[in-house]
Design an enzyme around this catalytic site. Structure first.
Site, mmCIF file in Angstrom:
data_model
loop_
_atom_site.group_PDB
_atom_site.id
_atom_site.type_symbol
_atom_site.label_atom_id
_atom_site.label_comp_id
_atom_site.label_asym_id
_atom_site.label_seq_id
_atom_site.Cartn_x
_atom_site.Cartn_y
_atom_site.Cartn_z
ATOM 1 N N GLY A 122 37.059 55.563 37.943
ATOM 2 C CA GLY A 122 37.926 55.180 39.042
ATOM 3 C C GLY A 122 39.391 55.274 38.650
ATOM 4 O O GLY A 122 39.731 55.505 37.483
ATOM 5 N N GLY B 16 40.779 41.798 39.653
ATOM 6 C CA GLY B 16 40.574 41.416 41.040
ATOM 7 C C GLY B 16 41.486 42.171 41.976
ATOM 8 O O GLY B 16 41.702 43.373 41.823
ATOM 9 N N SER B 17 42.074 41.446 42.931
ATOM 10 C CA SER B 17 42.894 42.078 43.962
ATOM 11 C C SER B 17 43.765 41.022 44.626
ATOM 12 O O SER B 17 43.396 39.851 44.700
ATOM 13 C CB SER B 17 41.987 42.734 45.005
ATOM 14 O OG SER B 17 42.685 43.017 46.193
ATOM 15 N N SER B 18 44.913 41.461 45.149
ATOM 16 C CA SER B 18 45.801 40.518 45.834
ATOM 17 C C SER B 18 45.200 39.990 47.128
ATOM 18 O O SER B 18 45.680 38.993 47.676
ATOM 19 C CB SER B 18 47.142 41.193 46.136
ATOM 20 O OG SER B 18 46.953 42.334 46.949
ATOM 21 N N TYR C 265 35.182 41.589 50.613
ATOM 22 C CA TYR C 265 35.684 42.053 49.320
ATOM 23 C C TYR C 265 36.423 40.929 48.609
ATOM 24 O O TYR C 265 36.240 40.714 47.402
ATOM 25 C CB TYR C 265 36.611 43.250 49.534
ATOM 26 C CG TYR C 265 37.162 43.857 48.272
ATOM 27 C CD1 TYR C 265 36.357 44.616 47.423
ATOM 28 C CD2 TYR C 265 38.500 43.688 47.917
ATOM 29 C CE1 TYR C 265 36.866 45.188 46.272
ATOM 30 C CE2 TYR C 265 39.023 44.259 46.760
ATOM 31 C CZ TYR C 265 38.197 45.006 45.947
ATOM 32 O OH TYR C 265 38.694 45.564 44.801
ATOM 33 N N LYS D 200 35.646 39.067 44.956
ATOM 34 C CA LYS D 200 36.624 38.975 43.871
ATOM 35 C C LYS D 200 36.897 37.515 43.488
ATOM 36 O O LYS D 200 37.072 37.200 42.299
ATOM 37 C CB LYS D 200 37.922 39.681 44.261
ATOM 38 C CG LYS D 200 37.792 41.195 44.323
ATOM 39 C CD LYS D 200 37.414 41.767 42.958
ATOM 40 C CE LYS D 200 37.363 43.269 42.938
ATOM 41 N NZ LYS D 200 36.984 43.799 41.602
#
Length: 314
Positions: free
Chosen positions: A14, A107-109, A137, A141
Site C-alpha cells: 500500500g 490509524g486515521s484522523s 472505518y 481504527k
C-alpha cells in the site's frame, strides 16, 4: 531497532506501507518481512498466527487496512468494519503471543468526532459522534487504538498508536470512485485536460477544510516514533496546516495544467467540516514535516502519469 532487527511491515504494497518499507531500506534496515495479501490473508486468524510463530518478528508496522474515500466508506460499510477489525485483531494478538518487542498501529484522523474542536487534540477521542459516512472505518481504527492500549495495560506490550492526517503520495489509489479526494482530483483534472473538457465537477460546496501529509514524510515520522515514542496515548502525525477543498482543487488544477472551470455539486455530501490535527505533541518531540503541498502534489502527479495512464496518454 538495530540494523539486523527482523521487521514486519503489514501492508507493504500500500501507499503507506511501501513508503515505510522504502524509508527503512534507506536507513539500512534490510531484514524486512514482507507478504502480499495473496501470500498471507491477514483476515485469516490461523494463517496470521502461523506466520508470526514461524517468523517471530522483532518489530511490526501495522499499515495494512481496507481504505477508500467517502463513496467507498459509505458503500462498503460492513466490509470496512469487518476487514479492518479482523486484520488488526489478528496481528495485534499474534504480536503479543510471539513477544514482539514493539508494534506501531497506524490509524486515521477520522477517529475524531465530526464536530470536535479544532485543531484535533489526541484527548478528543470518544468525546462525540463520528461522521456517518466513514463511521465503520473509524470504529475499526478506534478499536485498534484500544487494543494497543489494553494489551499494554494487561500484558505490558509496547504497542503504540499513530494517527496520520489525510495522506497522499506515490503509489496512491486513483480509482474513479473509491479513492480519496486528492488522488481523485489528480485523475479527474488529468482526464479532463486530455479530453478537452471545459469544466470539472467537485463534490460538495468546496468549503470543508482538510490537511494533507506526503506519505514519505509520514514514513519518516513512523521511524522516528518507533525509535523514540513509547507511550500508551495515541499521537497525531500531520502538518498542522490545512486548506479548503476549493483551494485544494485549484492547486491540483494548476499542477495538472487544466485550464477549464470548476463546478461544485452541492447536492453531494461534504463530510466533516474540518479535520486539522494538533501536532504540538509530535513537534515537541522534535519532528516536523518537510514536503510542501504543491511540491508533493507535483511528485504524486508524476507518479500517476508513470503508473496509471496508458502509453498513448503520455
Amino acid at each position: 531497532m538495530d540494523k539486523n532487527s527482523k521487521i514486519y511491515i503489514a501492508g507493504h504494497n500500500g501507499m503507506v506501507g511501501s513508503a515505510i518499507t522504502a524509508k527503512l531500506r534507506e536507513n539500512g534496515f534490510d531484514n524486512l518481512l514482507l507478504r502480499s495479501s495473496k501470500e498471507l490473508d491477514l483476515r485469516n486468524q490461523q494463517a496470521v498466527a502461523d506466520f508470526f510463530e514461524q517468523e517471530k518478528p522483532d518489530y511490526v508496522f501495522l499499515a495494512a487496512a481496507k481504505v477508500g474515500g467517502i463513496v467507498a466508506n459509505n458503500t462498503y460499510r460492513a466490509d470496512f468494519l469487518y476487514d479492518n477489525l479482523i486484520m488488526e485483531c489478528n496481528i495485534i494478538h499474534s504480536a503479543y503471543v510471539t513477544d514482539v518487542k514493539k508494534l506501531m498501529f497506524l490509524g486515521s484522523s477520522c477517529i475524531y468526532p465530526k464536530l470536535a474542536p479544532q485543531p484535533l487534540k489526541e484527548e478528543y477521542l470518544l468525546t462525540g459522534p463520528l461522521e456517518y459516512t466513514n463511521e465503520p472505518y473509524a470504529i475499526a481504527k478506534i478499536a485498534g487504538i484500544k487494543l494497543c492500549e489494553n494489551y499494554r495495560e494487561q500484558y505490558g506490550c509496547n504497542f503504540i498508536s499513530v494517527m496520520p492526517t489525510n495522506l497522499y503520495g506515490t503509489g496512491d489509489n486513483y480509482h474513479s470512485t473509491n479513492s480519496h479526494v486528492l488522488p481523485a482530483l489528480i485523475r479527474r483534472f488529468h482526464e479532463a485536460k486530455l479530453n478537452g473538457e471545459k469544466t470539472v465537477t467537485i463534490w460538495g460546496t468546496g468549503n470543508p477544510k482538510r490537511e494533507f501529509l506526503y506519505a514519505d514524510d509520514l514514513a519518516e515520522a513512523c521511524l522516528f516514533l518507533m525509535e523514540s515514542y513509547n507511550e500508551k496515548e495515541l499521537i497525531n502525525v500531520g502538518t498542522g496546516e490545512d486548506l479548503s477543498i476549493a483551494e485544494l482543487a485549484n492547486l491540483v488544477k494548476n499542477v495538472v495544467g487544466f485550464e477549464g472551470e470548476l463546478f461544485f455539486d452541492t447536492s453531494k455530501p461534504d463530510g466533516t467540516p474540518r479535520k486539522l490535527m494538533d501536532v504540538s505533541k509530535l513537534h515537541n518531540l522534535g519532528w516536523k514535516h518537510h514536503t510542501a503541498l504543491t511540491e508533493g502534489i507535483l511528485l504524486a502527479y508524476h507518479d500517476f502519469i508513470d503508473k496509471h495512464t496508458f502509453n498513448h496518454e503520455r
